[in-house]
Enzyme design. Structure first.
Site, mmCIF file in Angstrom:
data_model
loop_
_atom_site.group_PDB
_atom_site.id
_atom_site.type_symbol
_atom_site.label_atom_id
_atom_site.label_comp_id
_atom_site.label_asym_id
_atom_site.label_seq_id
_atom_site.Cartn_x
_atom_site.Cartn_y
_atom_site.Cartn_z
ATOM 1 N N ASN A 1 0.914 -1.251 -0.037
ATOM 2 C CA ASN A 1 0.030 -0.064 -0.121
ATOM 3 C C ASN A 1 0.945 1.339 -0.112
ATOM 4 O O ASN A 1 1.593 1.467 0.850
ATOM 5 C CB ASN A 1 -0.973 0.058 1.217
ATOM 6 C CG ASN A 1 -1.589 1.256 1.366
ATOM 7 O OD1 ASN A 1 -1.932 2.007 0.278
ATOM 8 N ND2 ASN A 1 -2.371 1.394 2.526
ATOM 9 N N LYS B 1 0.275 4.169 -0.083
ATOM 10 C CA LYS B 1 -0.340 5.485 0.440
ATOM 11 C C LYS B 1 -0.370 6.767 -0.435
ATOM 12 O O LYS B 1 -0.337 6.644 -1.724
ATOM 13 C CB LYS B 1 -0.080 5.598 1.713
ATOM 14 C CG LYS B 1 -0.086 4.250 2.792
ATOM 15 C CD LYS B 1 -0.083 4.611 4.220
ATOM 16 C CE LYS B 1 -0.372 3.366 5.150
ATOM 17 N NZ LYS B 1 -0.390 3.315 6.465
ATOM 18 N N HIS C 1 -9.407 0.968 4.932
ATOM 19 C CA HIS C 1 -8.347 1.027 5.575
ATOM 20 C C HIS C 1 -8.214 2.109 6.921
ATOM 21 O O HIS C 1 -9.334 3.047 6.904
ATOM 22 C CB HIS C 1 -7.209 1.855 4.784
ATOM 23 C CG HIS C 1 -5.863 1.885 5.391
ATOM 24 N ND1 HIS C 1 -5.370 2.808 6.041
ATOM 25 C CD2 HIS C 1 -4.918 0.811 5.134
ATOM 26 C CE1 HIS C 1 -4.109 2.355 6.451
ATOM 27 N NE2 HIS C 1 -3.675 1.337 5.710
ATOM 28 N N GLU D 1 -6.921 4.514 8.144
ATOM 29 C CA GLU D 1 -6.795 6.024 7.555
ATOM 30 C C GLU D 1 -8.146 6.513 7.185
ATOM 31 O O GLU D 1 -8.482 7.746 7.321
ATOM 32 C CB GLU D 1 -5.457 6.303 6.919
ATOM 33 C CG GLU D 1 -4.443 6.017 7.823
ATOM 34 C CD GLU D 1 -2.981 5.664 6.831
ATOM 35 O OE1 GLU D 1 -2.022 5.467 7.540
ATOM 36 O OE2 GLU D 1 -3.128 5.734 5.423
ATOM 37 N N GLU E 1 -5.286 -5.257 10.617
ATOM 38 C CA GLU E 1 -4.362 -4.026 10.621
ATOM 39 C C GLU E 1 -4.583 -3.407 12.141
ATOM 40 O O GLU E 1 -5.400 -2.429 12.205
ATOM 41 C CB GLU E 1 -4.179 -2.902 9.646
ATOM 42 C CG GLU E 1 -5.466 -2.493 9.081
ATOM 43 C CD GLU E 1 -5.663 -1.282 8.394
ATOM 44 O OE1 GLU E 1 -4.753 -0.828 7.859
ATOM 45 O OE2 GLU E 1 -6.410 -0.380 8.578
ATOM 46 N N GLY F 1 2.787 2.096 10.997
ATOM 47 C CA GLY F 1 3.783 3.151 10.868
ATOM 48 C C GLY F 1 4.565 3.507 12.425
ATOM 49 O O GLY F 1 5.026 4.726 12.059
ATOM 50 N N SER G 1 3.476 -2.563 10.057
ATOM 51 C CA SER G 1 4.887 -2.381 10.345
ATOM 52 C C SER G 1 5.661 -3.621 10.101
ATOM 53 O O SER G 1 6.368 -4.123 10.509
ATOM 54 C CB SER G 1 5.200 -1.925 11.907
ATOM 55 O OG SER G 1 4.670 -0.459 12.136
#
Length: 254
Positions: free
Chosen positions: A17, A19, A101, A103, A172, A178, A214
């Site tokens: 991904n 992003k 996702h 985010e 996730e 991250g 991660s």
């Protein structure tokens, strides 16, 4: 712990991904490095920003590496400024689209039902939705991880077994995205097994469940050794060709 199904029946999938990263020049180098990838045991895919779908299609066409988008509209067409439909994604040879996702859920207030609706829209045009689920640190610390994920999955499972058997789930944990923190293989497996149980209850227990949070070459092999972890949704490491290829190599050996 929930009994796992036989992982040997599911091919490992390593998906990047990107992003909101990339330039034409940087992408060209990365895609050229990924293009030769070939494996019988692990599939590779990249989900790139919308403006770079044509570049990914041109660079990867004819290779074993597939590509997709990071989001999809629930609408097929119309006055929806800024939205991108499934038919548009298909025009660029996409096989995949991420939906839900973390985010998107947190920054764009996407509800569990909207995520399911996006999955349905993807399936309607022949795309494979990768449905992302996961808990925050506060939810994990409160012992609510599985309950949160069951809530997130409920509208997706309501699509029915025929639809759910055509998608991929990505777990996730939000606290590991991250941050450099990663769920231990055992922590990840526990949640993956719970997801597998929920899927099995509607007759979709053998779909791929990816881990995202991660993921690096250094921890990929231990994660992939778990019976219900069928690959990875990779963030930052997917932007580094050697690292991403090393993660895929771990999947090839799993």
């Amino acid at each position: 712990m929930t009994t796992a199904s036989n992982n040997s029946k599911r091919q490992c999938l390593v998906m990047g991904n990107w992003k909101m990263h990339g330039t034409l020049a940087d992408n060209a180098k990365l895609l050229a490095a990924l293009r030769p990838y070939a494996s019988k045991n692990a599939a590779m895919a990249v989900c790139v920003p919308f403006p770079y779908l044509a570049q990914a299609q041109d660079a990867l066409k004819g290779s074993s590496v597939t590509w997709g988008a990071q989001d999809i509209s629930v609408h097929s067409h119309g006055a929806y400024t800024g939205e991108v439909s499934g038919a548009m994604l298909k025009d660029f040879g996409c096989r995949w689209t991420l939906v839900g996702h973390s985010e998107r859920r947190s920054m764009h207030a996407e509800s569990d039902q909207l995520v399911a609706d996006k999955a349905r829209a993807a399936l309607a045009v022949g795309l494979t939705p990768v449905v992302c689920v996961g808990e925050s640190l506060a939810e994990r610390d409160a012992g609510q991880a599985v309950a949160v994920i069951q809530r997130q999955l409920a509208p997706v499972l309501a699509l029915g077994a025929d639809s759910v058997n055509q998608l991929v789930v990505a777990y996730e944990p939000v606290w590991a995205i991250g941050t450099g923190r990663t769920a231990t293989p055992e922590q990840a497996q526990e949640v993956h097994a719970a997801i597998r149980a929920a899927l099995s209850a509607i007759g979709a227990g053998n779909i791929q469940i990816l881990y995202g949070g991660s993921v690096k070459a250094a921890n990929a092999a231990s994660l992939f050794s778990m019976p219900d972890i069928d690959g990875a949704l990779v963030g930052g490491a997917a932007l580094i060709a050697d690292e991403f290829l090393s993660i895929a190599a771990c999947g090839d050996q799993a």
